[in-house]
Design a protein around this motif. Structure first.
Motif, PDB file in Angstrom:
ATOM      1  N   UNK A   1       0.871  -1.172   0.000  1.00  0.00           N
ATOM      2  CA  UNK A   1       0.000   0.000   0.000  1.00  0.00           C
ATOM      3  C   UNK A   1       0.908   1.223   0.000  1.00  0.00           C
ATOM      4  N   UNK A   2       0.985   1.966  -1.119  1.00  0.00           N
ATOM      5  CA  UNK A   2       1.867   3.143  -1.160  1.00  0.00           C
ATOM      6  C   UNK A   2       1.463   4.149  -0.085  1.00  0.00           C
ATOM      7  N   UNK A   3       2.448   4.679   0.602  1.00  0.00           N
ATOM      8  CA  UNK A   3       2.197   5.620   1.692  1.00  0.00           C
ATOM      9  C   UNK A   3       1.360   6.803   1.232  1.00  0.00           C
ATOM     10  N   UNK A   4       1.688   7.350   0.038  1.00  0.00           N
ATOM     11  CA  UNK A   4       0.972   8.537  -0.425  1.00  0.00           C
ATOM     12  C   UNK A   4      -0.483   8.249  -0.765  1.00  0.00           C
ATOM     13  N   UNK A   5      -0.785   7.003  -1.151  1.00  0.00           N
ATOM     14  CA  UNK A   5      -2.169   6.625  -1.439  1.00  0.00           C
ATOM     15  C   UNK A   5      -2.995   6.671  -0.161  1.00  0.00           C
ATOM     16  N   UNK A   6      -2.469   6.073   0.911  1.00  0.00           N
ATOM     17  CA  UNK A   6      -3.187   6.072   2.191  1.00  0.00           C
ATOM     18  C   UNK A   6      -3.347   7.483   2.733  1.00  0.00           C
ATOM     19  N   UNK A   7      -2.292   8.293   2.631  1.00  0.00           N
ATOM     20  CA  UNK A   7      -2.355   9.655   3.161  1.00  0.00           C
ATOM     21  C   UNK A   7      -3.375  10.495   2.407  1.00  0.00           C
ATOM     22  N   UNK A   8      -3.421  10.357   1.087  1.00  0.00           N
ATOM     23  CA  UNK A   8      -4.358  11.166   0.303  1.00  0.00           C
ATOM     24  C   UNK A   8      -5.797  10.698   0.499  1.00  0.00           C
ATOM     25  N   UNK A   9      -6.013   9.372   0.638  1.00  0.00           N
ATOM     26  CA  UNK A   9      -7.365   8.845   0.776  1.00  0.00           C
ATOM     27  C   UNK A   9      -7.941   9.069   2.174  1.00  0.00           C
ATOM     28  N   UNK A  10      -7.119   8.911   3.203  1.00  0.00           N
ATOM     29  CA  UNK A  10      -7.624   8.952   4.573  1.00  0.00           C
ATOM     30  C   UNK A  10      -7.376  10.295   5.239  1.00  0.00           C
ATOM     31  N   UNK A  11      -6.164  10.814   5.082  1.00  0.00           N
ATOM     32  CA  UNK A  11      -5.817  12.078   5.731  1.00  0.00           C
ATOM     33  C   UNK A  11      -5.986  13.288   4.807  1.00  0.00           C
ATOM     34  N   UNK A  12      -6.223  13.035   3.520  1.00  0.00           N
ATOM     35  CA  UNK A  12      -6.443  14.097   2.529  1.00  0.00           C
ATOM     36  C   UNK A  12      -5.246  15.025   2.378  1.00  0.00           C
ATOM     37  N   UNK A  13      -4.072  14.571   2.800  1.00  0.00           N
ATOM     38  CA  UNK A  13      -2.864  15.393   2.688  1.00  0.00           C
ATOM     39  C   UNK A  13      -1.656  14.480   2.850  1.00  0.00           C
ATOM     40  N   UNK A  14      -0.530  14.904   2.312  1.00  0.00           N
ATOM     41  CA  UNK A  14       0.705  14.146   2.404  1.00  0.00           C
ATOM     42  C   UNK A  14       1.810  15.078   2.875  1.00  0.00           C
ATOM     43  N   UNK A  15       1.994  15.144   4.184  1.00  0.00           N
ATOM     44  CA  UNK A  15       3.069  15.960   4.735  1.00  0.00           C
ATOM     45  C   UNK A  15       3.676  15.236   5.936  1.00  0.00           C
ATOM     46  N   UNK A  16       4.661  15.849   6.556  1.00  0.00           N
ATOM     47  CA  UNK A  16       5.388  15.198   7.653  1.00  0.00           C
ATOM     48  C   UNK A  16       4.454  14.808   8.797  1.00  0.00           C
ATOM     49  N   UNK A  17       3.538  15.709   9.152  1.00  0.00           N
ATOM     50  CA  UNK A  17       2.688  15.486  10.319  1.00  0.00           C
ATOM     51  C   UNK A  17       1.660  14.382  10.064  1.00  0.00           C
ATOM     52  N   UNK A  18       1.054  14.373   8.880  1.00  0.00           N
ATOM     53  CA  UNK A  18       0.093  13.314   8.576  1.00  0.00           C
ATOM     54  C   UNK A  18       0.812  11.967   8.442  1.00  0.00           C
ATOM     55  N   UNK A  19       2.042  11.989   7.921  1.00  0.00           N
ATOM     56  CA  UNK A  19       2.816  10.752   7.797  1.00  0.00           C
ATOM     57  C   UNK A  19       3.119  10.173   9.174  1.00  0.00           C
ATOM     58  N   UNK A  20       3.477  11.040  10.132  1.00  0.00           N
ATOM     59  CA  UNK A  20       3.735  10.582  11.498  1.00  0.00           C
ATOM     60  C   UNK A  20       2.466  10.026  12.128  1.00  0.00           C
ATOM     61  N   UNK A  21       1.340  10.692  11.852  1.00  0.00           N
ATOM     62  CA  UNK A  21       0.056  10.211  12.377  1.00  0.00           C
ATOM     63  C   UNK A  21      -0.255   8.828  11.836  1.00  0.00           C
ATOM     64  N   UNK A  22       0.000   8.613  10.547  1.00  0.00           N
ATOM     65  CA  UNK A  22      -0.247   7.311   9.937  1.00  0.00           C
ATOM     66  C   UNK A  22       0.616   6.238  10.599  1.00  0.00           C
ATOM     67  N   UNK A  23       1.867   6.560  10.905  1.00  0.00           N
ATOM     68  CA  UNK A  23       2.752   5.597  11.560  1.00  0.00           C
ATOM     69  C   UNK A  23       2.176   5.152  12.905  1.00  0.00           C
ATOM     70  N   UNK A  24       1.562   6.091  13.630  1.00  0.00           N
ATOM     71  CA  UNK A  24       0.945   5.775  14.920  1.00  0.00           C
ATOM     72  C   UNK A  24      -0.208   4.804  14.737  1.00  0.00           C
ATOM     73  N   UNK A  25      -1.032   5.032  13.710  1.00  0.00           N
ATOM     74  CA  UNK A  25      -2.171   4.162  13.456  1.00  0.00           C
ATOM     75  C   UNK A  25      -1.727   2.765  13.030  1.00  0.00           C
ATOM     76  N   UNK A  26      -0.648   2.685  12.254  1.00  0.00           N
ATOM     77  CA  UNK A  26      -0.111   1.380  11.862  1.00  0.00           C
ATOM     78  C   UNK A  26       0.343   0.607  13.097  1.00  0.00           C
TER      79      UNK A  26
END
Length: 245
Positions: free
Chosen positions: A181-206
């Motif tokens: 699952x490409x990181x940018x796909x998950x960030x754009x679909x769920x967080x609607x943005x791809x930046x440092x803070x949303x990426x860190x948030x995604x890591x927490x959810x994983x």
């Protein structure tokens, strides 16, 4: 299943030196490139082989890039096409987009920019393909049962209620099961943005999802460095279930 979006590219460029340099550059970045030196050869190769995307020079002998793209789109309207050209005229750019180009890049150009645009286009195509194929909302992952609509993971008598974002992320991972699952796909679909803070948030959810699934050692969420995450589960015990009525 492939761990990456399909990387087979058709490159049609009539300058053999520039074509070989670009082919070598793309192959250094893990793309599988077929190089043709005129439009007719490019069309023949497209009809013969399967590709994930096309990079076409505009000014070519026998068949120009616009005509080639139009023929390609007749066969596969969803085929990604990037035009390369030394002509920066507005009319030519509009013609390229009218035919259905995903991008139009004028020479000389920064190879890294082409690489980033190409990666984004192919990931969007892969994400769209997954979305079209995957309508299931229930999954059996080893000894776990995941029901997306109720946001529940169950295993025996144990039940875990997920947050909305946790459920959305696990659904995406299930749709890409045993694939990346490409990181940018998950960030754009769920967080609607791809930046440092949303990426860190995604890591927490994983990390949270890993905790919920730790009871079955055969079910893992693997970090694929530089790309994204991969949900792995035993294929013979893993299935997408029809949505409950």
């Amino acid at each position: 299943m492939n761990a990456q979006p399909d990387t087979r590219l058709l490159l049609v460029e009539d300058d053999p030196n520039f074509g070989m340099v670009l082919k070598d550059y793309l192959e250094l970045h893990d793309y599988d490139v077929t190089l043709c030196t005129d439009g007719m050869q490019g069309l023949h190769m497209f009809q013969k082989e399967s590709f994930a995307g096309c990079i076409l020079d505009v000014m070519m002998p026998l068949k120009d890039g616009f005509s080639l793209a139009a023929d390609i789109k007749k066969v596969n309207p969803d085929m990604p096409v990037i035009f390369l050209t030394a002509k920066a005229m507005k009319a030519d750019m509009l013609e390229g987009f009218r035919i259905g180009a995903d991008d139009y890049i004028t020479k000389p150009f920064d190879s890294e920019i082409l690489l980033c645009k190409l990666k984004a286009i192919l990931h969007r195509k892969a994400a769209s393909a997954h979305a079209e194929k995957s309508t299931a909302t229930e999954f059996q992952l080893g000894t776990y049962h995941f029901h997306f609509k109720t946001r529940l993971i169950t295993r025996g008598n144990e039940t875990q209620k997920l947050s909305p974002k946790e459920a959305e992320l696990l659904l995406l991972l299930c749709q890409y099961l045993n694939d990346v699952l490409p990181r940018e796909v998950a960030l754009s679909k769920i967080w609607k943005d791809d930046n440092y803070f949303t990426a860190r948030s995604m890591d927490v959810f994983v990390t949270k999802l890993r905790k919920y699934l730790k009871g079955d050692s055969r079910v893992e969420i693997i970090n694929v460095h530089g790309n994204g995450f991969r949900l792995v589960a035993p294929m013979h015990e893993t299935q997408a279930l029809a949505p409950s009525l």
